[in-house]
Scaffold this motif. Structure first.
Motif, PDB file in Angstrom:
ATOM      1  N   PRO A 159     -60.340  74.308 101.870  1.00 51.31           N
ATOM      2  CA  PRO A 159     -62.203  75.126 102.027  1.00 51.31           C
ATOM      3  C   PRO A 159     -62.813  75.476 103.996  1.00 51.31           C
ATOM      4  O   PRO A 159     -63.605  75.414 104.219  1.00 51.31           O
ATOM      5  CB  PRO A 159     -62.832  73.024 102.744  1.00 51.31           C
ATOM      6  N   TYR A 160     -61.714  75.501 104.460  1.00 52.82           N
ATOM      7  CA  TYR A 160     -61.571  76.753 105.507  1.00 52.82           C
ATOM      8  C   TYR A 160     -61.190  77.498 105.894  1.00 52.82           C
ATOM      9  O   TYR A 160     -60.836  78.449 106.526  1.00 52.82           O
ATOM     10  CB  TYR A 160     -60.649  75.739 107.115  1.00 52.82           C
ATOM     11  N   ASP A 161     -60.720  78.072 104.778  1.00 50.59           N
ATOM     12  CA  ASP A 161     -60.414  79.633 104.739  1.00 50.59           C
ATOM     13  C   ASP A 161     -61.461  80.894 104.342  1.00 50.59           C
ATOM     14  O   ASP A 161     -62.843  80.468 104.623  1.00 50.59           O
ATOM     15  CB  ASP A 161     -60.675  80.092 102.081  1.00 50.59           C
ATOM     16  N   PRO A 162     -60.961  81.203 106.099  1.00 51.93           N
ATOM     17  CA  PRO A 162     -61.493  82.273 106.465  1.00 51.93           C
ATOM     18  C   PRO A 162     -62.882  83.466 105.315  1.00 51.93           C
ATOM     19  O   PRO A 162     -64.300  83.768 105.670  1.00 51.93           O
ATOM     20  CB  PRO A 162     -60.465  83.705 106.933  1.00 51.93           C
ATOM     21  N   ALA A 163     -62.480  83.253 103.500  1.00 51.06           N
ATOM     22  CA  ALA A 163     -63.660  84.168 102.911  1.00 51.06           C
ATOM     23  C   ALA A 163     -64.529  83.040 103.071  1.00 51.06           C
ATOM     24  O   ALA A 163     -65.835  83.304 102.434  1.00 51.06           O
ATOM     25  CB  ALA A 163     -62.746  83.575 101.583  1.00 51.06           C
ATOM     26  N   LEU A 164     -64.598  81.580 103.118  1.00 53.18           N
ATOM     27  CA  LEU A 164     -65.953  81.203 103.063  1.00 53.18           C
ATOM     28  C   LEU A 164     -67.054  80.880 104.351  1.00 53.18           C
ATOM     29  O   LEU A 164     -67.099  79.931 104.429  1.00 53.18           O
ATOM     30  CB  LEU A 164     -64.745  79.329 102.791  1.00 53.18           C
ATOM     31  N   ASP A 165     -65.757  81.643 105.743  1.00 52.69           N
ATOM     32  CA  ASP A 165     -66.689  81.734 106.788  1.00 52.69           C
ATOM     33  C   ASP A 165     -67.822  82.243 106.996  1.00 52.69           C
ATOM     34  O   ASP A 165     -68.248  83.237 105.719  1.00 52.69           O
ATOM     35  CB  ASP A 165     -66.009  82.885 107.752  1.00 52.69           C
ATOM     36  N   GLU A 166     -69.344  81.472 107.085  1.00 56.46           N
ATOM     37  CA  GLU A 166     -70.383  81.701 107.743  1.00 56.46           C
ATOM     38  C   GLU A 166     -70.227  82.792 108.881  1.00 56.46           C
ATOM     39  O   GLU A 166     -69.971  81.799 109.707  1.00 56.46           O
ATOM     40  CB  GLU A 166     -71.846  81.073 107.527  1.00 56.46           C
TER      41      GLU A 166
END
Length: 502
Positions: A159-166
């Protein structure tokens, strides 16, 4: 990719839908050691010797409370004083990365993602969960992890994958940016520069000349986020008034004579008081202050940018995803002293007080109801008045951001029986009461619900009138005369009614 956790996966998944898994404080050191050993095994399998720090924070991922951690945000011994070197893109030895992992598991404040060669990564979550993986096979490391007493389950993603960053669209702090800063300094006579090399790690620079702008540029940490605000104010009384109003969440920034800055704190209404010794907001020559908005929706700086790398390329991608700690602080900011709230008693602390859940998520354990605020009437045990699981209605009497605690009072929602009794009785009145205590110096008599007075063995003019408890027992009904009703000290002096001579 694997998720490592000390919690049974079945309970972990169930907790995701409501309550959160909890690790006992006394177990955390042992679990931290196991997690470090387990992740070291994954790094060994991946032949990783160095890791890169990504999106670091000094606080605000797990908590903002001053009670969290052991000081230094867990960076002491890993980085020089002040966390120098703990910034986005910093390349550190694996041993330092494992030290950061330990600090995160212990929830000492610091948080970051760690990345290494061969796709290796480590992400620490806020539910005692660690996500680790890479391009290499990790079956041996998984076996070691289970021997260490941890659960290791293969998962599809972190859930902390950089791809999911806002992220927001940040401009680079290039020469054009600094030219605009210089123009603001000339136009306004001065500005306040905010520097954040890590999340919630603030450094402040007051810029009033072109020389100060250049000097500040040379002191900035790599990849720092910058924001330019209006200059600090010398009108401290205006700042005090704004703090008392507390319309939004702000950081209180104060500069003392000589140019140094106090540690910025969340501005709380009591800080606006000037009628106390050593007021929190200091006035006088050379003292300046400003209020800087905390909530993203309220932040409208004059300028904002991110430092590019030395080659001029902007590589930092600062995540703007809200952490639970930030949401919890926003929840605290929505509460107002004087409001009535409903909560559920969560834990007991014997003679001190009880923690109270103010809601099922962000408000868990936030409320604290001290024993003196529980009831106007005397009680023998906290369990009699506030057992675990009981719903309570109370008034907020304090909101402490530093301790992440809301002080509650049940008494504040009830009329004060003592004041009512003092309003309706006077010295010389004769009333009935019940003996509650027999002591060497006198007898306590309850004259009304929650109201007790003392029949002292010392009579008028200081003469010893003898032990008044002779012939009396706890529970006896007696007639007493009110000698004095002391409102300030909340004390009632009594004497036993003497039988009239025949």
């Amino acid at each position: 990719m694997y998720r490592l956790t000390p919690h049974d996966p079945a309970g972990f998944e169930a907790a995701a839908g409501g309550g959160r898994p909890s690790l006992a404080y006394e177990s955390r050191e042992r679990v931290a050691a196991a997690c470090v050993a387990a992740v070291a095994g994954f790094a060994l399998d991946a032949a990783v010797e160095e890791v890169t720090i990504d999106n670091p924070m000094t606080e605000g991922f797990f908590s903002f409370s001053v009670h969290a951690g052991s000081g230094g945000h867990g960076l002491s011994g890993l980085f020089p004083y002040g966390g120098v070197g703990f910034h986005d893109g910093a390349r550190v030895p694996l041993a330092t990365g494992l030290g950061l992992l330990r600090a995160m598991v212990l929830r000492e404040g610091a948080w970051c993602r760690l990345q290494g060669d061969h796709g290796f990564f480590v992400h620490v979550g806020d539910r005692d969960d660690i996500y680790v993986g890479g391009d290499r096979d990790h079956e041996v490391a998984v076996s070691r992890t289970r021997v260490l007493g941890l659960f290791a389950d293969r998962v599809a993603g972190s859930p902390y994958d950089p791809a999911l960053d806002e992220t927001d669209a940040s401009r680079a702090a290039d020469e054009t940016f600094w030219s605009e800063v210089g123009a603001l300094v000339v136009d306004r006579g001065g500005v306040l520069l905010e520097e954040r090399a890590a999340g919630h790690a603030y450094r402040w620079h007051r810029l009033t000349t072109a020389h100060e702008v250049e000097a500040a540029r040379g002191r900035l940490a790599p990849r720092a986020r910058l924001a330019v605000w209006p200059d600090l104010a010398e009108d401290v009384e205006r700042i005090r008034a704004a703090v008392v109003r507390a319309e939004r969440l702000h950081l209180l920034v104060q500069q003392y004579p000589g140019g140094g800055f106090h540690t910025a704190r969340v501005a709380e209404p009591p800080m606006g008081r000037a009628d106390v010794p050593n007021p929190p907001i200091t006035a006088g020559p050379g003292h300046r202050a400003a209020l800087v908005p905390l909530e993203p929706a309220d932040r409208r700086p004059l300028l904002a940018a991110v430092l590019p790398d030395e080659d001029g390329v902007l590589r930092a991608r600062w995540r703007t995803n809200r952490t639970r700690a930030e949401e919890r602080r926003t929840f605290l900011g929505s509460l107002r002293v004087g409001e009535a709230v409903t909560g559920v008693v969560a834990t007991g602390l014997n003679d001190v007080g009880v923690h109270v859940h103010l809601d099922d998520d962000l408000g868990r354990f936030l409320g604290f109801l001290r024993v003196p605020e529980m009831s106007w009437t005397r009680f023998d045990s906290v369990d009699d008045i506030a057992p675990i699981g009981r719903e309570v209605r109370a008034r907020i009497i304090g909101v402490d951001f530093a301790r992440e605690q809301v002080s509650l009072s049940v008494k504040a929602l009830q009329p004060d029986p003592w004041q009512h009794y003092a309003d309706t009785h006077k010295g010389g009145d004769t009333v009935s009461g019940t003996v509650t205590k027999l002591l060497p110096f006198g007898v306590f008599v309850q004259v009304a619900e929650g109201i007790e007075g003392l029949v002292h063995r010392t009579g008028p003019a200081g003469h010893d009138a003898g032990p008044p408890q002779e012939g009396l027992a706890v529970g006896d009904r007696v007639r007493v005369v009110l000698l004095d009703v002391d409102r300030r000290r909340r004390r009632i002096s009594l004497s036993l009614e003497r039988p009239r001579p025949e």
